[in-house]
Design an enzyme around this catalytic site. Sequence first.
Site, PDB file in Angstrom:
ATOM      1  N   GLU A 166      -5.072  -9.861   0.322  1.00  0.00           N
ATOM      2  CA  GLU A 166      -5.825  -9.666   1.557  1.00  0.00           C
ATOM      3  C   GLU A 166      -7.305  -9.821   1.232  1.00  0.00           C
ATOM      4  OE1 GLU A 166      -4.907  -5.978   3.553  1.00  0.00           O
ATOM      5  OE2 GLU A 166      -2.744  -6.197   3.198  1.00  0.00           O
ATOM      6  N   GLU A 201       0.806  -1.220   0.000  1.00  0.00           N
ATOM      7  CA  GLU A 201       0.000   0.000   0.000  1.00  0.00           C
ATOM      8  C   GLU A 201       0.841   1.273   0.000  1.00  0.00           C
ATOM      9  OE1 GLU A 201      -4.215  -1.252   1.928  1.00  0.00           O
ATOM     10  OE2 GLU A 201      -2.607  -0.900   3.368  1.00  0.00           O
TER      11      GLU A 201
END
Length: 1013
Positions: A520, A456
């Site tokens: 995820e 991220e």
Amino acid sequence: MEFIYKHADWSNINVLERNRLPMRPFYCGYQTVKEARIGKKEESGKYRLLNGEWKFAGFESPFLALDEYVKEGIDDSSWRTMPVPGHWQLNGFGKPCYNDAFSLFPITDDPAIQMDNPTGIYRKKIEINKEEGQEYLLRFDGVESAYHVWVNGILVGYSQGSRNTAEFDITEQVRSGKNILAVKVYQFSDGSYLENQDMWWFAGIIRDISLISRPQIHVSDYKIDALLGEDLCTGHFHVNVTVENHAGKEKEMKLKLSLFDKEEAVLSEERKVRAVPGETDVSFCMTIDQVNAWSAEYPYLYDVIMELEENGTSVEIYGVKCGFRTICLKDGLFYINGAPLKLKGVNRHDWNEYTGRCVTREDIRRDLYLMKQYHVNAIRTAHYPPHPDFLDLCDELGFYVMEEADLECNQMAYTKKPNRLSDDVMWEKSYIDRAERMVKRDKNHPSIMFWSLGNESGFGTAFVEAGRFVRQYDPTRLIHYEEDRDASIADIYSTMYTRHKDLELLGRDSSKIKPHIVCEYAHAMGNGPGGLKEYWEIFRKYPRLQGGFIWEWIDHGLKKTDENGRSYYTYGGDYNDYPNSGAFCCDGLLQADRTPTPAVLQVKKAFEPVAFCKFTRNRGAICVENRYDFLSLDHLKAMITIENQNEIKMSSTVELDGVKAHERKEIVLFDPQKLFLPECSGDWWLNIRIVYKERPAWAEEEYEVAFHQELLKKGERREKKSADGPLHVEEKMGTLIISGEEFCLEFDRIQGTISRYEFAGETLIKKGMGMNFWRAPVDNDKNVRKIWEEGMLKAVCNIVDKISVEEGEGNVEIKIKQMYAPIVLEWKILIEAKYIVASNGEIEMMYRGVPVGNQLPETFPRIGLRFLLDKACENVRWYGRGPWETYVDAKEGNRFGVFESTVSDFYFPYVVPQETGNHEDTRWVEFEGNAGCVLRVEAEEEFSFGALHYTQEQLTEAQHTNELLPEEDIMLCVDVGHHGLGSASWGAECLEKDRLFPKPFGFRWKLSGKKKI
């Protein structure tokens, strides 16, 4: 006077280290081959652990932590002590702070850190017997976030990168006798810009410190590539060894390399080494005709021994484990050892409920043992290189590891420029440094299949350059980075929290030439996740979808005890930390003490390596599917029973030999000609339990690999003819009292509900609470909770229109016409209900409801009835799914059967109190009182029930478990419908099929008392 504060090492992007040695795998030398193969470094004589209590002084700013505090002669006797490893915020200095993506420092173009930057100075006295010709290395396996090191008052070096190892050569600074080590640690540094990983902000020396000695001529590095040939049997063994000579003159040495399979040396070669001052590279390239491949299913390890000799005498001997395996891309998929397998993975942080990210080898082993029990085969080390012991155990136990660099700058999303750091050439050196240190430390572990460049952090040139380094240095593994949307440097496409329907579209996309994973998904916060079964139906349907990693393995709660001695878990905001992200750190399949949540049974079921289909009743046969990638089913056996609620009709064992990986085979379970199932009230089930023939070390007693059930014959639901007997009906103060020979029912004619039920003199129901439409929101109700609250589902009122009572032959019939409506809003549920009370005390309840109105909520939490039971009704027995709690989208991991438990055990202590204890697909449930009486609820159609010592109002309001005080009596909820869980705390909403829409409903339940037999 002038004071210049800018560009100190810890806030200078151009200074990543000073005097730090090149990264290498961890190893130390041994004196014998036997010692090197055993690998107990503490017994080598070359390794000394420096953990323990260190002297410590904390300061609010680096500019207050004066260099005089690191000098030899300073008196530190009044300083406090600090454990190493340890976070200083958990040991008396500073306070914990948790947030998801906020940085605790400004974001500036020229990276800078505020003056209030907590700093700690550590000091320790150690005795050293310094030997001539030996070098001494000081090794740090993790320090958050940056630090300088002094030995005897002399500056040795500097490093940053919190979860990366650093070594310093301190040979010149140490002396025989007493030595003073000093470490100045800074909580924040320019490296912190890259360390915003959705976790607690801590600081300190968080992993081992050790002192390693070695001769001046030694092996300084080695790289092992143990690969499989195309036939998947031949082993290609390539080893590059760097011999380093600090003796000041050239030496003639010999390097012997051996590979051991158990006690047999399968190969051994020697090389003469002309060790010139500096570094000399030595290579070995060998082929072995037949090797055992390493995989997560069969983690076969060999011992590699390197012996460095001078004049026929061993200088040092080094040992390491290796495994032969190959990962490659082919035809749009990745293959491990020739199999296009699926990653049944979890994301894992280092965590301990008391010590935070400071974990022990036993913590790690416990994690991995539990993962094995729940069929996890892959781990993403979110979001940094793990404790070094972790990878040793993954090699040994068998896991496919995606190791991730210590890099996340998610705070940049708040600047609306997510690529700002990652696409800035000024940061390229930092990005490459973190990737390089990860890869060079852990390159020899067979368990590592993927290098992940970070998490991220947007995308740009810094990731491109880091990826180029990794590709050039280690082409034997694949590269991952989720925000490389086009997979330009990554070998696989990756997404996060992909919704089911979007995942289906990705599976169908035939234009992509690389595989896809979900790094995820299934956010496991609180009660949930739901929808895991459906995720895996999609993964198995499409080859290019090669699995993913559930978020996440373990909660990051910190355990505390309140003034009343009640323990509970703390989270963001509990330490006056600002900004904070609340309990978002508690989103694991395990609680912080490694107690599994009920969700693990869903994970285990979704990941099961053995499945069944195509049951043929008239032949007693079923098809068994081997979902292993490499193993046959020879190591397993099937335990077969045919049983109902009262007896086992048949029991046998069926061998599964010969079913190869990815094969299906029909097996015969019983002879249908010899099987007679008598008519009875109970259902007859075929139960298949898959167990190990020889239990692995990680499995507990009676461990079950998989289970499967088939309903052979439904029981006959014979209507019980109520015994004729007198019924007495009277009305007192708004209460109808109906009594028979053994029971007494009180019915509130104002509210239209049961108000009390007594059987054989024992009160079982103390109060009826009418219809129930609320549940204490679970963490995964984050979005839908707003709908429910705005729909006033917590403020629904009961309006009774009419109640009529009719006495018949042997029964009394009560009819209710009522509605439930919220305050303010324009919607309601029209109810017509009927209670038929028989003379034996059996009560048949029939409800029909119709939701109407133009402001109806989109969904309801639940629809059912609520009762208050007497505290004596603690012991529970039921027929349905069990033994743990189940919900409509999280139930397949629990089997059908008759189960016994207690109301107290139905409560699961989620970190933030919420709905818990529900049981889906129930046919009947019994609550046993103290006087031998039983309250029974049963139905033709399956229902759900939950019973707790807490009200849903208490669970809704409480923020921590210690705020809950259990009621003596019992809250019983019986539901015709219950909304699913989903994983919308940060993932997918509950699937539409599992939502509870406001549609017409009806149910018919029987409530009765009886004496326990």
